[in-house]
Each structure stands twice: as C-alpha cells, then as structure tokens.
Design an enzyme around this catalytic site. Structure first.
Site, PDB file in Angstrom:
ATOM      1  N   ASP A 146      12.980 -23.504 -19.989  1.00 35.67           N
ATOM      2  CA  ASP A 146      12.803 -24.227 -21.242  1.00 35.67           C
ATOM      3  C   ASP A 146      11.374 -24.746 -21.338  1.00 35.67           C
ATOM      4  OD1 ASP A 146      15.398 -23.804 -21.854  1.00 35.67           O
ATOM      5  OD2 ASP A 146      16.089 -25.825 -21.388  1.00 35.67           O
ATOM      6  N   LYS A 195      12.951 -23.958 -26.411  1.00 35.42           N
ATOM      7  CA  LYS A 195      12.824 -24.368 -27.803  1.00 35.42           C
ATOM      8  C   LYS A 195      11.894 -25.563 -27.851  1.00 35.42           C
ATOM      9  CE  LYS A 195      17.592 -23.207 -28.434  1.00 35.42           C
ATOM     10  NZ  LYS A 195      17.698 -22.865 -27.028  1.00 35.42           N
ATOM     11  N   MET A 210      17.115 -36.535 -28.744  1.00 38.09           N
ATOM     12  CA  MET A 210      16.720 -35.723 -29.909  1.00 38.09           C
ATOM     13  C   MET A 210      16.829 -36.495 -31.217  1.00 38.09           C
ATOM     14  SD  MET A 210      18.555 -32.146 -28.774  1.00 38.09           S
ATOM     15  CE  MET A 210      19.997 -32.907 -28.081  1.00 38.09           C
TER      16      MET A 210
HETATM   17  N1  SAH Z   1      19.034 -31.805 -20.599  1.00 39.42           N
HETATM   18  C1  SAH Z   1      18.048 -32.809 -20.956  1.00 39.42           C
HETATM   19  C2  SAH Z   1      18.090 -33.125 -22.425  1.00 39.42           C
HETATM   20  C3  SAH Z   1      17.690 -31.957 -23.295  1.00 39.42           C
HETATM   21  S1  SAH Z   1      17.696 -32.368 -24.997  1.00 39.42           S
HETATM   22  C4  SAH Z   1      18.268 -34.062 -20.116  1.00 39.42           C
HETATM   23  O1  SAH Z   1      19.273 -34.164 -19.411  1.00 39.42           O
HETATM   24  O2  SAH Z   1      17.402 -34.937 -20.152  1.00 39.42           O
HETATM   25  C5  SAH Z   1      16.000 -32.719 -25.262  1.00 39.42           C
HETATM   26  C6  SAH Z   1      15.826 -34.201 -25.539  1.00 39.42           C
HETATM   27  O3  SAH Z   1      15.862 -34.936 -24.332  1.00 39.42           O
HETATM   28  C7  SAH Z   1      14.510 -34.583 -26.185  1.00 39.42           C
HETATM   29  O4  SAH Z   1      14.538 -34.382 -27.574  1.00 39.42           O
HETATM   30  C8  SAH Z   1      14.425 -36.048 -25.833  1.00 39.42           C
HETATM   31  O5  SAH Z   1      15.241 -36.827 -26.662  1.00 39.42           O
HETATM   32  C9  SAH Z   1      15.036 -36.050 -24.441  1.00 39.42           C
HETATM   33  N2  SAH Z   1      14.005 -35.981 -23.405  1.00 39.42           N
HETATM   34  C10 SAH Z   1      13.792 -34.991 -22.533  1.00 39.42           C
HETATM   35  N3  SAH Z   1      12.781 -35.295 -21.687  1.00 39.42           N
HETATM   36  C11 SAH Z   1      12.355 -36.525 -22.042  1.00 39.42           C
HETATM   37  C12 SAH Z   1      11.361 -37.416 -21.560  1.00 39.42           C
HETATM   38  N4  SAH Z   1      10.577 -37.093 -20.537  1.00 39.42           N
HETATM   39  N5  SAH Z   1      11.219 -38.614 -22.181  1.00 39.42           N
HETATM   40  C13 SAH Z   1      12.001 -38.971 -23.197  1.00 39.42           C
HETATM   41  N6  SAH Z   1      12.958 -38.175 -23.701  1.00 39.42           N
HETATM   42  C14 SAH Z   1      13.129 -36.972 -23.142  1.00 39.42           C
END
Ligand code: SAH
Length: 279
Positions: free
Chosen positions: A53, A75, A193
């Site tokens: 990803d 994405k 998100m």
């Molecule tokens: N599987 C991932 C989430 C994927 S969805 C997890 O467990 O964290 C993607 C969303 O995750 C982003 O839109 C944001 O809201 C959040 N996200 C991912 N990395 C982030 C980070 N370093 N800081 C803040 N939000 C984050």
C-alpha cells in the site's frame, strides 16, 4: 529490489503451479518503521514479491531483499490506483503460479485495511495464508500524542469507525454512520479516513447529543517525525484543522480522554512543539 511502480503489471505465470504460493498479510504499523513487529521483519527479510500500500514508510523496505519484486498497489486519496478487485486478482494469480506473496499494509491488516476481503478470497481459492498483525494508527496516535484511549474515569468503551465519504459527486457525498452509537458518553471514538468529512462528523455528533465542548483532536502522521496534534472540541476542531492545514493521513479522536493530551503530549514528546489548544 525492483520497484515496479503503481500501475506496473508483474509478469505472473498464467498457468497454475502444482502447489500455490503462500500469501502473508503483514501489518507495517502506522509510520515509524521501528514499530514493525519482529515477525513482520522476519517475513520481509524472506520476501520474494511484495504487494504494498502507499502508506508504508520507505524505511520498511530496507528489510526486503534487493532481489525481491516490489509492486505498489496502494490507494492514495485523489490518485488513480489499482482497484481492490484487481489487487485480489493479482495476488491470486501470483499465488496460483507458485509464488509466495507478501501483502504489506499500513497499520494492521484487519483494521480498515480490507485484509478481510483479501483473506476471504484466498480461502475461497484454497490458497494458504498467514496474517501478521501491525500496530494500528489509533494505537500509534494514542501512544505518541498522549491520548490514553481508555481511562477508568473517562472512557469505558472504545469505538473505531470509518469516516470515509460515500456517494458520487461532491454534493451527494455523506458519511453513513451510526451517530447515536458514536455520540455515547464515557466512550472514546476514533475515526479513520475522516478528515475530508470532519465538519460533517463533528456536526452530526453534536446533533446526536454529544456536548459541543467534548474534547476532540486530529492526529496527523501519527508516530512519524513530523506528527502533529491539533486539539480542541467537537465545536472548534473543524475550523482549527482547516486553519492549520491538516493533511492525510490523519485520525480524529473524540472523547474526554483527549483532554489528557494537554498534560501527556508534551511530556511524551519533549522534542516536538506542543500542540496549540483552543478549547
Ligand atoms: N490498516 C490501517 C488503516 C488503513 S485506513 C491501520 O490499522 O492503521 C487509512 C487511514 O488510517 C487513514 O486515512 C488515516 O485515517 C489512518 N492512518 C493511517 N496511518 C496514519 C498515521 N500515521 N497517522 C494518522 N492516521 C493514520
């Protein structure tokens, strides 16, 4: 290691091998590459093909052998990328050709990572798989911003929700959530998100009974060296986030525990500038 780019096609064999390759879904954590688990590092070191990803830090790939193929399938908001269906098809094609595949995802594969859909497709196809959990963005943000997600006095429940906009066209786009559940007292709500819908989310929470002075924060790029925390209330947060130019990836955290960030945030990250508060 060869990076094949976001739209590259890996030349996978069309014919099925006698034994399919194993697919390993690996959680890469929220950003800081040191938050990889030992198990994830072990899998990365043994990788031959990595489907990854876009939210995965470049330093994570230092564990991947130079000979491995690296395919970006991620994405990123506003950019064209492979559809989920195409990602699953590629993964199945590679595995059926006998290739072991490492599917690398940001955070944890089973928290808003569509890992569930991928392992269901693998199960249906009879392809062996393994899931290596990762630190999810909520856990990373909590630890690094100084927001304990639960606390005996403030939050006895924790909800993870997606604030992803649904519908076509800007005017028709809405967030379809169980607002009454999210607005419950003595609870922490973390919204993934949700940045694009932040004003709508805060408005709906208040409309469903959450007091407007409930502490709320946006944590941008949690666990990364340039992490930022913007804290306020559900009434003030949308304007604050806009004024500070917050960008994705970012999490929204709502609940009384967010107020603890005032004390803990500075103590935890002595080198980071303290977040500006406007409660
Ligand atoms: N599987 C991932 C989430 C994927 S969805 C997890 O467990 O964290 C993607 C969303 O995750 C982003 O839109 C944001 O809201 C959040 N996200 C991912 N990395 C982030 C980070 N370093 N800081 C803040 N939000 C984050």
């Amino acid at each position: 290691m060869s990076a094949l780019g976001e739209h590259a096609r890996f030349d996978a064999p069309a014919t099925a091998a006698a034994r399919p390759g194993r697919v390993t879904l690996v959680g890469a954590g929220p950003g800081d590459p040191e938050l990889l688990t030992l198990k994830a590092v072990k899998a990365l070191r043994a990788a031959q093909i990595v489907l990854h990803d876009s939210l995965v830090d470049a330093a994570v790939f230092e564990h991947v052998p130079r000979t491995a193929h690296r395919i970006a399938v991620g994405k990123r908001a506003g950019r064209h990328s492979m559809s989920q269906r195409a990602i699953i098809e590629l993964m199945l094609r590679l595995a059926r050709g006998g290739h072991p595949v490492l599917r690398l995802k940001g955070g944890d594969p089973f928290i808003f990572g569509r890992g569930g859909e991928e392992v269901l497709a693998l199960t249906r196809a009879g392809i062996p798989f393994e899931v290596i959990p990762g630190v999810s963005a909520a856990q990373g943000a909590a630890a690094c911003a100084g927001i304990p997600l639960t606390h005996r006095d403030h939050a006895a429940a924790l909800v993870f929700a997606t604030g992803h906009l649904r519908g076509a066209g800007d005017d028709a786009r809405t967030v379809d959530l169980d607002w009454a559940l999210l607005a419950r007292p003595r609870q922490t709500t973390v919204i993934y998100m949700g940045l694009a819908a932040l004003p709508q989310i805060c408005e709906q929470l208040v409309a469903h009974g959450l007091p407007p002075d409930t502490p709320a924060a946006v944590v941008e790029r949690a666990t990364c060296t340039d992490q930022r925390t913007i804290a306020g209330t559900v009434a003030t947060l949308p304007a604050l986030a806009q004024a500070r130019g917050v960008c994705a990836p970012a999490l929204i955290v709502v609940g009384a525990v967010v107020a603890l960030q005032r004390t803990l945030g500075v103590a935890l990250r002595p080198h980071a500038p303290p977040a500006r508060h406007a409660a």
